[in-house]
Scaffold this active site. Structure first.
Site, PDB file in Angstrom:
ATOM      1  N   ILE A  94      40.808  35.245  37.689  1.00 36.53           N
ATOM      2  CA  ILE A  94      41.197  36.251  38.688  1.00 36.53           C
ATOM      3  C   ILE A  94      40.487  36.012  40.014  1.00 36.53           C
ATOM      4  O   ILE A  94      40.938  36.471  41.062  1.00 36.53           O
ATOM      5  CB  ILE A  94      40.855  37.662  38.151  1.00 36.53           C
ATOM      6  CG1 ILE A  94      41.618  38.737  38.926  1.00 36.53           C
ATOM      7  CG2 ILE A  94      39.348  37.931  38.227  1.00 36.53           C
ATOM      8  CD1 ILE A  94      41.632  40.098  38.249  1.00 36.53           C
ATOM      9  N   LYS A  95      39.374  35.275  39.978  1.00 30.82           N
ATOM     10  CA  LYS A  95      38.560  35.118  41.182  1.00 30.82           C
ATOM     11  C   LYS A  95      39.258  34.270  42.250  1.00 30.82           C
ATOM     12  O   LYS A  95      38.829  34.270  43.404  1.00 30.82           O
ATOM     13  CB  LYS A  95      37.186  34.549  40.823  1.00 30.82           C
ATOM     14  CG  LYS A  95      36.435  35.335  39.754  1.00 30.82           C
ATOM     15  CD  LYS A  95      35.989  36.711  40.204  1.00 30.82           C
ATOM     16  CE  LYS A  95      34.710  36.649  40.947  1.00 30.82           C
ATOM     17  NZ  LYS A  95      34.051  37.973  41.075  1.00 30.82           N
ATOM     18  N   ASP A  96      40.323  33.564  41.883  1.00 32.83           N
ATOM     19  CA  ASP A  96      41.102  32.831  42.899  1.00 32.83           C
ATOM     20  C   ASP A  96      41.561  33.784  44.003  1.00 32.83           C
ATOM     21  O   ASP A  96      41.608  33.431  45.175  1.00 32.83           O
ATOM     22  CB  ASP A  96      42.376  32.221  42.280  1.00 32.83           C
ATOM     23  CG  ASP A  96      42.086  31.037  41.368  1.00 32.83           C
ATOM     24  OD1 ASP A  96      40.909  30.659  41.258  1.00 32.83           O
ATOM     25  OD2 ASP A  96      43.042  30.506  40.780  1.00 32.83           O
ATOM     26  N   THR A 126      34.490  32.027  40.836  1.00 31.01           N
ATOM     27  CA  THR A 126      34.671  32.170  42.288  1.00 31.01           C
ATOM     28  C   THR A 126      34.624  30.783  42.919  1.00 31.01           C
ATOM     29  O   THR A 126      35.407  30.464  43.823  1.00 31.01           O
ATOM     30  CB  THR A 126      33.570  33.056  42.892  1.00 31.01           C
ATOM     31  OG1 THR A 126      33.603  34.306  42.229  1.00 31.01           O
ATOM     32  CG2 THR A 126      33.775  33.263  44.386  1.00 31.01           C
TER      33      THR A 126
END
Ligand SMILES: Cc1ncc(COP(=O)(O)O)c(C=O)c1O
Length: 508
Positions: A94-96, A126
């Site tokens: 999800i950090k994209d 990240t």
């Protein structure tokens, strides 16, 4: 042509019957493959209108991840539980989303200029998002991380061109060696560099306010009643919750934390209590300070989960649901089940719970998905030789043979007892072994082998180990040349464990 996989189109070459596929209803641009994989008979439907769909770069594939219903692991809950599975992002997490947002905002504010260097402290996810963006946009990346993170995560970052500096875990955040301090120092020293600082950079939560929240709202047609999400920098839970609560303030937001983090106590009391902080094994969430990305007013409850429970639940997710997620996804579900067991938070039939799964399991294969790693930390029972023998339905005496007997007698015994391995014993104890595979190989050089004496054809004796030897150790002793291991129980009786016993025990 019906794009739902019904009748096929006329041939575009002839306008009628297709000369390649041979019939008037047999052409979808001549290809039998497109027919076979038509939506009617295939669960992965092709692009319906066959319009050109080429992304300009990898960053355009970020977001719009699926929401997937959980069917087994939460079956005792009265409501529907769905997971926002964000390992479908190109960097597998999800950090994209927030990585690209932080760069875009920095570019807009003139803090990041062409050819610049991106600096960040990151546990990997990240960093992956930042590295992908740096590749596409032409920046250099330097990441600081801790020695607690999996080696795979570090290697993956290097693979996408980042420089990674590994710092010690067990130091205070303001220690000059901490990964926070090293990132800050590098940002001062390196010209034209930008320190993203995902903890306090509000572009982090903005990314989730702008993408994760709206996607969940749309995917649930606004019916979401609960959001459950592990919390580290706070960007995911805060940004997503801010959007969802704006849409419907009644939505309950449950943040999942780990024992050893101070976030839960801070949420409950407003106190930053360093006594709460101790090293933990879970990765990606929990903190030893309170990042600026938090807006605690959009969170309704904080729940702590142990390292062990999170790890076990991640493994169950993979086995029960086929969703191969990272550590924090297991902790997220474990947290949900803990909260659901509390009367105060009782879920109802019509509730729709959305859990956010941050990353993919491949980054944890040497950790939570490795039995040895789990056993060493006491997360999984260590099974031993004794456990295998105790688990057998019938207590069978070890079948042995003497060196003076014949191969024919050994084969009869194998058939009678349905076994493949027989220890050879004389008055002095174990002197050799007979195995079905060993005999099979010798048949070719000696067709008359059945009359041979055991002592002439026997193999070396099976290794003898302690009765409490762990299965992991047995696994290293059993190989293609040695099919079994022996051990004596407390009463002095020999027992045998074969490779099939080990395989079966490891599968349980
Ligand atoms: C695997 C994993 N889970 C959970 C989190 C927590 O997300 P956030 O930092 O947005 O609170 C992170 C953040 O890095 C993560 O990498």
């Amino acid at each position: 042509m019906s794009d739902e996989g019904g009748s096929l189109s006329a041939c575009p070459t002839t306008g009628g019957a297709c000369p390649t596929t041979g019939g008037s209803n047999g052409c979808l641009s001549h290809s039998p493959l497109t027919t076979r994989y038509s939506p009617r008979n295939c669960t992965f439907a092709p692009n319906k209108n066959y319009a050109m769909d080429i992304k300009n770069n990898i960053l355009e594939t970020i977001g719009n991840t699926p929401l997937i219903k959980l069917n087994k692991i939460t079956r005792n809950l009265p409501c529907t539980v769905a997971a926002k599975v964000d390992y479908f992002n190109p960097g597998n997490s999800i950090k994209d989303r927030m990585a690209v947002k932080m760069i875009e905002v920095a570019e807009k504010e003139g803090k990041l200029k062409p050819g610049g260097t991106i600096i960040e402290c990151t546990s990997g996810n990240t960093g992956m998002g930042l590295a992908l963006a740096a590749c596409v946009k032409g920046y250099k990346c330097i990441f600081t991380t801790t020695d607690k993170q999996s080696k795979e995560k570090v290697d993956i970052l290097k693979a996408v061109g980042a420089e990674v500096i590994v710092c010690p875990t067990n130091v205070e955040p303001d220690d000059p060696c901490s990964y926070y301090s090293v990132a800050r120092r590098l940002a001062k020293e390196i010209p034209n560099s930008f320190h993203c600082n995902q903890y306090d950079n509000l572009a982090n939560r903005l990314a989730h306010y702008e993408t994760t929240g709206p996607e969940i709202w749309k995917q649930t047609e606004g019916k979401i009643t609960h959001l459950v999400c592990t919390a580290g920098t706070g960007g995911t839970v805060t940004g997503t919750a801010m959007y969802l609560k704006e849409k419907n303030p009644a939505i309950q937001v449950w943040a999942i934390d780990v024992y050893g983090s101070l976030l839960t106590k801070y949420f409950r009391t407003g106190e930053v209590d360093m006594n709460e902080v101790h090293p933990y094994i879970s990765e990606g969430f929990g903190e030893d300070f309170v990042p600026d990305n938090y807006n605690m007013s959009v969170i309704d409850h904080f729940e702590q989960v142990t390292d062990k429970d999170g790890a076990i639940m991640a493994r169950r997710l993979a086995k029960d649901e086929g969703i191969f997620c990272g550590y924090s996804a297991g902790s997220c579900i474990q947290g949900l089940l803990q909260i659901a067991g509390n009367e105060k938070f009782a879920l109802k039939k019509d509730d729709l719970v959305v859990c956010i799964f941050h990353d993919h399991g491949s980054r944890y294969v040497a950790k939570i998905y490795n039995d040895q790693w789990m056993m060493e930390r006491g997360f999984m029972d260590v099974k031993t030789f004794k456990d295998i023998v105790s688990g057998r339905a019938a207590k069978q005496k070890l079948v042995t043979i003497e060196p003076g007997h014949t191969v024919a007698e050994a084969v009869d015994m194998m058939r009678k007892y349905d076994i493949e391995h027989i220890p050879v014993i004389n008055g002095n104890g174990l002197v050799g072994a007979i195995s079905e595979s060993g005999l099979f190989q010798k048949v070719f050089s000696d067709p008359d082998i059945k009359n041979a004496k055991i002592e002439a054809v026997m193999e070396p004796a099976f290794p003898v180990v302690d009765y409490n030897t762990p299965i992991e150790k047995l696994r290293t002793l059993i190989n293609k040349d040695n099919g079994a291991v022996l051990s004596k129980d407390e009463a002095g009786n020999y027992h045998i464990v074969t490779k099939y016993d080990v395989i079966q025990a490891l599968g349980n």
